[in-house]
Design an enzyme around this catalytic site. Structure first.
Site, PDB file in Angstrom:
ATOM      1  N   SER A 143      -0.832 -24.054 -50.062  1.00 37.22           N
ATOM      2  CA  SER A 143      -1.613 -25.274 -49.817  1.00 37.22           C
ATOM      3  C   SER A 143      -1.058 -26.404 -50.666  1.00 37.22           C
ATOM      4  O   SER A 143      -0.615 -26.178 -51.802  1.00 37.22           O
ATOM      5  CB  SER A 143      -3.080 -25.048 -50.188  1.00 37.22           C
ATOM      6  N   TYR A 158      -9.405 -21.599 -56.109  1.00 41.46           N
ATOM      7  CA  TYR A 158      -8.616 -21.707 -54.878  1.00 41.46           C
ATOM      8  C   TYR A 158      -7.254 -22.344 -55.142  1.00 41.46           C
ATOM      9  O   TYR A 158      -6.207 -21.799 -54.762  1.00 41.46           O
ATOM     10  CB  TYR A 158      -9.385 -22.535 -53.847  1.00 41.46           C
TER      11      TYR A 158
HETATM   12  N1  LIG Z   1      -7.822 -25.923 -43.470  1.00 40.41           N
HETATM   13  C1  LIG Z   1      -7.203 -26.500 -44.475  1.00 40.41           C
HETATM   14  O1  LIG Z   1      -7.453 -27.674 -44.793  1.00 40.41           O
HETATM   15  C2  LIG Z   1      -6.158 -25.747 -45.236  1.00 40.41           C
HETATM   16  C3  LIG Z   1      -5.330 -26.463 -46.106  1.00 40.41           C
HETATM   17  C4  LIG Z   1      -4.371 -25.797 -46.828  1.00 40.41           C
HETATM   18  C5  LIG Z   1      -4.233 -24.427 -46.701  1.00 40.41           C
HETATM   19  N2  LIG Z   1      -5.066 -23.746 -45.857  1.00 40.41           N
HETATM   20  C6  LIG Z   1      -4.892 -22.294 -45.791  1.00 40.41           C
HETATM   21  O2  LIG Z   1      -4.716 -21.916 -44.446  1.00 40.41           O
HETATM   22  C7  LIG Z   1      -5.143 -20.566 -44.279  1.00 40.41           C
HETATM   23  C8  LIG Z   1      -6.058 -20.481 -43.065  1.00 40.41           C
HETATM   24  O3  LIG Z   1      -7.219 -21.249 -43.329  1.00 40.41           O
HETATM   25  P1  LIG Z   1      -8.051 -21.993 -42.194  1.00 40.41           P
HETATM   26  O4  LIG Z   1      -8.232 -23.375 -42.643  1.00 40.41           O
HETATM   27  O5  LIG Z   1      -7.472 -21.737 -40.866  1.00 40.41           O
HETATM   28  O6  LIG Z   1      -9.465 -21.278 -42.381  1.00 40.41           O
HETATM   29  P2  LIG Z   1     -10.393 -20.444 -41.386  1.00 40.41           P
HETATM   30  O7  LIG Z   1     -10.483 -21.103 -40.068  1.00 40.41           O
HETATM   31  O8  LIG Z   1     -11.640 -20.208 -42.163  1.00 40.41           O
HETATM   32  O9  LIG Z   1      -9.592 -19.089 -41.215  1.00 40.41           O
HETATM   33  C9  LIG Z   1      -9.525 -18.122 -42.226  1.00 40.41           C
HETATM   34  C10 LIG Z   1      -9.097 -16.822 -41.612  1.00 40.41           C
HETATM   35  O10 LIG Z   1      -8.999 -15.837 -42.653  1.00 40.41           O
HETATM   36  C11 LIG Z   1      -9.752 -14.693 -42.265  1.00 40.41           C
HETATM   37  N3  LIG Z   1     -10.306 -14.030 -43.430  1.00 40.41           N
HETATM   38  C12 LIG Z   1     -11.153 -14.557 -44.355  1.00 40.41           C
HETATM   39  N4  LIG Z   1     -11.508 -13.598 -45.239  1.00 40.41           N
HETATM   40  C13 LIG Z   1     -10.850 -12.471 -44.860  1.00 40.41           C
HETATM   41  C14 LIG Z   1     -10.810 -11.155 -45.378  1.00 40.41           C
HETATM   42  N5  LIG Z   1     -11.518 -10.791 -46.467  1.00 40.41           N
HETATM   43  N6  LIG Z   1     -10.054 -10.230 -44.748  1.00 40.41           N
HETATM   44  C15 LIG Z   1      -9.349 -10.567 -43.629  1.00 40.41           C
HETATM   45  N7  LIG Z   1      -9.341 -11.792 -43.111  1.00 40.41           N
HETATM   46  C16 LIG Z   1     -10.088 -12.744 -43.727  1.00 40.41           C
HETATM   47  C17 LIG Z   1     -10.854 -15.234 -41.359  1.00 40.41           C
HETATM   48  O11 LIG Z   1     -11.285 -14.225 -40.447  1.00 40.41           O
HETATM   49  P3  LIG Z   1     -12.600 -13.320 -40.579  1.00 40.41           P
HETATM   50  O12 LIG Z   1     -13.675 -14.182 -41.166  1.00 40.41           O
HETATM   51  O13 LIG Z   1     -12.838 -12.892 -39.169  1.00 40.41           O
HETATM   52  O14 LIG Z   1     -12.194 -12.177 -41.462  1.00 40.41           O
HETATM   53  C18 LIG Z   1     -10.102 -16.305 -40.598  1.00 40.41           C
HETATM   54  O15 LIG Z   1      -9.418 -15.741 -39.512  1.00 40.41           O
HETATM   55  C19 LIG Z   1      -5.812 -20.169 -45.590  1.00 40.41           C
HETATM   56  O16 LIG Z   1      -4.907 -19.435 -46.384  1.00 40.41           O
HETATM   57  C20 LIG Z   1      -6.106 -21.505 -46.238  1.00 40.41           C
HETATM   58  O17 LIG Z   1      -6.187 -21.433 -47.642  1.00 40.41           O
HETATM   59  C21 LIG Z   1      -6.010 -24.372 -45.131  1.00 40.41           C
END
Ligand SMILES: NC(=O)c1ccc[n+]([C@@H]2O[C@H](COP(=O)([O-])OP(=O)(O)OC[C@H]3O[C@@H](n4cnc5c(N)ncnc54)[C@H](OP(=O)(O)O)[C@@H]3O)[C@@H](O)[C@H]2O)c1
Length: 270
Positions: A143, A158
């Protein structure tokens, strides 16, 4: 329609929503077979069915809680035992917008287990397997928040997990150099996803539209970065020289951190 039959299988963690779901979509569109990993089985099954019908790829569901050793082991086993696996996307992760003092102990442990331990263990499994074969790609999702404390937003745990992802992935890029294996680091900025609900829910102030990217733009930029061979893919970063300056300064700092002599400002007079 399936475009190619020999790209192999991509394992995408966190494929039930947000960035991971889009990764699965774009990889399936290119002809990768998929293993979709997350905890919510109903969502994974519906995404798998959709990808299979739209792209004629195979999409398996692997339900796993990656904050638990057993869940990590089930994905690790798949990487080690399935010779078709050619890509691992370490995307699963979450945030909570709280100061450290406000963060419950179990959330600290859980977030480190998912964002750090699972990603590290799965990276290792993939690198071991891919190196034997002399091919394969690991994509680690870090990130932009991992570079420095974000003014006004308390995400100490985080952001620190993502700083870890940055350094680990840089090490891994050195480790696989010359092996035929590729390790890529993805650094999204702020991206529309359910992750923001998970991080803080409705009480969060919405971020200005100008700094929030759509999930589609983020993942399409990452796919382009993968195609271009970028080791570090930062979809929102317009000025790549900033990243180059950071790399150069951190390398210089590293070299300067080691000396038998205490720095003169400490007044030890040696
Ligand atoms: N959105 C942003 O602004 C942003 C910015 C920078 C980086 N990121 C990174 O991008 C990645 C994806 O995030 P996102 O924004 O797409 O969030 P999201 O929509 O909440 O997706 C998170 C995913 O991780 C899975 N997950 C969460 N806890 C888990 C566990 N204990 N075991 C297995 N799977 C798990 C969730 O599925 P289940 O709940 O079904 O398990 C979901 O599929 C993350 O690493 C996040 O830190 C996001």
């Amino acid at each position: 329609m399936k475009l190619s039959g020999n790209l192999g299988t991509a394992i995408v963690t966190g494929a039930s929503s947000g960035i991971g779901k889009l990764f699965a979509d774009r990889l399936a569109a290119r002809g990768y077979d998929l293993v979709l990993v997350a905890r919510r089985e109903d969502r994974l099954r519906s995404i798998a069915a959709d990808l299979q019908s739209r792209f004629s790829v195979r999409a398996d569901v692997l339900v796993a809680d990656l904050s638990e050793p057993a869940g990590v082991a089930s994905v690790s086993d798949r990487i080690s035992s399935d010779s078709s696996v050619s890509m691992l996307v370490n995307n699963a992760g979450y945030s909570t917008i709280k100061t450290l003092a406000q963060t419950p102990d179990e959330v600290i442990a859980n977030m480190i287990a998912l964002n750090i331990t699972a990603l590290t263990t799965l990276s290792k499994a993939a690198i071991v397997r891919f190196t034997e074969r002399g091919a394969g790609t690991v994509v680690n999702v870090g990130s932009g928040a991992g570079f420095a404390p974000f003014p006004g937003i308390g995400i100490p745990v985080y952001a620190s997990t993502k700083a870890y992802v940055f350094l680990l992935t840089k090490y891994l890029q050195n480790e696989v150099d010359g092996t035929g294996v590729s390790v890529r680091l993805v650094l999204p900025g702020a991206v529309v996803s359910e992750g923001w609900e998970v991080a803080g829910g409705a009480e969060l102030e919405p971020l200005p539209d100008a700094i929030v990217m759509t999930t589609e733009d983020c993942v399409d930029a990452v796919m382009s970065g993968l195609d271009q061979g970028e080791p570090v893919i930062a979809p929102s970063l317009a000025d790549l020289t900033l990243l180059e300056a950071y790399d150069s300064a951190s390398g210089t700092l590293l070299q300067s951190m080691f000396s038998a002599q205490p720095a003169t400002r400490y007044g030890l007079g040696k």
